[in-house]
Design an enzyme around this catalytic site. Sequence first.
Site, PDB file in Angstrom:
ATOM      1  CG  HIS A  12      -6.139   0.411   4.386  1.00 45.38           C
ATOM      2  ND1 HIS A  12      -5.245  -0.108   4.701  1.00 45.38           N
ATOM      3  CD2 HIS A  12      -7.100   0.483   5.406  1.00 45.38           C
ATOM      4  CE1 HIS A  12      -5.291  -0.999   5.792  1.00 45.38           C
ATOM      5  NE2 HIS A  12      -6.501  -0.316   6.253  1.00 45.38           N
ATOM      6  CD  GLU A  63      -2.859  -1.115   2.414  1.00 45.67           C
ATOM      7  OE1 GLU A  63      -2.795  -0.141   3.314  1.00 45.67           O
ATOM      8  OE2 GLU A  63      -3.925  -1.935   2.668  1.00 45.67           O
TER       9      GLU A  63
END
Length: 311
Positions: free
Chosen positions: A278, A259
Amino acid sequence: MKIVAIDFADIDESCLIRLKKLGQVAIYPDLPKSEDELISRIGDADIILRGWTTITKRVIEKSKNLKMVSLWSTGYDKIDMDAARERGITVTNVPEYGSQSVAEHVFAFIFSLIKKIPQYSASVKNREWKRIQTTELKGKTLGIIGFGNIGSKVATIGKCFGMNILVYTRSPKKSNAKELDVTFVSLNVLLSNSDIITLHLPYTKETHGLLGAKEFSIMKKTAIVVNTSRGNVIDESALISALMSGTLAGAGLDVFEREPPSKDNPLLKLDNVILTPHSASYTKEAIGRCTTTAIDNIEKFLEGKPQNIIR
């Protein structure tokens, strides 16, 4: 007492006032660019408030004065807990703050995928008027992997839409099955019978790569997968292959193995995938609850009555 918010965490004025009553406060509004920068930010802090940054054994060893880490999150997979325990550092988390937000996000994914919302929107904006046959949720089977606070809320919402609920969890409770009208089954039974599969479990050695090529091959070709838990519970390469080959119809992903995902990640180009950064729990209400509890944890620690400790 020195308290440092080491990275991005939403701290409003009222929460900042609470923190300043506890000691000297330093707040960093962004992520550190390196581990050395993180160590420098922590310095001689007694307590740190951590939002997103990974706290390694080296960071803990270099933070000589550190006594407590208050996590601005439920998950604790981004901190070396063994190193913290060895140093006698208290680590706390926020057990419950974003269940409603995440459950709603799950259904945002589901509706976007089964109702083809992105495709319809793009079509109309392109001055096209094409209709695609979609489907209803009523009567479909929702498979929930992991049945804590979030999984339970997802089940409750699913029942409101007339869905059949299958659940796979390591610790099934008969009382939950009766109260929420769900059926506990094995993982393989859930995978082979569900129209929609959603994951709600922590990332551990046991859950690493829980869904891989074998598991995707068991699923219906019309099934979709939603992941708002942790990216590494799915083998991302196997997921991409399943999506590209038609083994799997679609996916809604809020989390990734890396990420943010690399610019050449095939997921970024697949039409049958919807992605968010996220952010499932990133609502005004959830953030307020999270920050309040994270500061509560610091206050209780300083009072000698620590709460929400990760053992």
